[in-house]
Design an enzyme around this catalytic site. Structure first.
Site, PDB file in Angstrom:
ATOM      1  N   LYS A 175      -8.060  63.095 -28.076  1.00  0.00           N
ATOM      2  CA  LYS A 175      -7.990  64.036 -29.612  1.00  0.00           C
ATOM      3  C   LYS A 175      -6.683  63.886 -30.302  1.00  0.00           C
ATOM      4  O   LYS A 175      -5.613  64.037 -29.695  1.00  0.00           O
ATOM      5  CB  LYS A 175      -8.197  65.554 -29.118  1.00  0.00           C
ATOM      6  N   HIS A 181      -7.489  70.085 -25.093  1.00  0.00           N
ATOM      7  CA  HIS A 181      -8.497  69.268 -25.359  1.00  0.00           C
ATOM      8  C   HIS A 181      -8.343  67.999 -24.571  1.00  0.00           C
ATOM      9  O   HIS A 181      -7.324  67.745 -24.064  1.00  0.00           O
ATOM     10  CB  HIS A 181      -8.540  69.029 -26.883  1.00  0.00           C
TER      11      HIS A 181
END
Length: 142
Positions: free
Chosen positions: A36, A32
């Site tokens: 995040k 990600h």
């Protein structure tokens, strides 16, 4: 809400029954964007949970192998997280056996995949009686 992830969950349950019971090692690797904060992601855990559920919830999750200095046990699902750049979401579920590796992959290139899934869920719900539904119901109806 991604149709792809929810279909992948359904496929993984079948694959786990074949490969898990045949002694294949199981790994989940997710990627990600750099902002995040949770690791592993909820999606990575949902993928691991779907595999573990199909195998009778007998597997232990191992989140970071760097501190371990031992051979991998048979009933283990490794989960690794990568964070960098602007990656929306990449998830790989790996079944690694002797002389064979099977990898299931989902890549989200934009967050619009979640909106598309929500629209499909809305279409599914149209005309349905009140009750509890989830994306598995939407996928099953396809």
């Amino acid at each position: 809400m991604s149709l792809g992830i929810n279909t992948l969950i359904k496929l993984l349950k079948d694959a786990a029954k074949v490969f898990g019971t045949a002694g294949y090692d199981i790994e989940v690797v997710e990627q990600h964007h750099r902002l995040k904060v949770d690791a592993p992601s909820g999606t990575a855990l949902a993928l691991a949970d779907s595999v573990n559920e199909a195998l009778g919830n007998e597997y232990e999750y191992v989140y970071d192998r760097s501190e371990r200095r031992e051979q991998r046990p048979d009933k283990e699902i490794g989960i690794s997280a990568v964070r960098g750049g602007t990656i929306v979401g990449v998830h790989d579920v790996i079944f690694a056996g002797t002389d064979e590796v099977i990898t299931f992959n989902h890549t989200a290139y934009s967050k619009s995949v979640f909106a598309k899934g929500a629209i499909e869920a809305g279409k599914f719900l149209a005309g349905k009686a009140a009750g509890m539904y989830d994306m598995a119901d939407v996928i099953a109806a396809k």
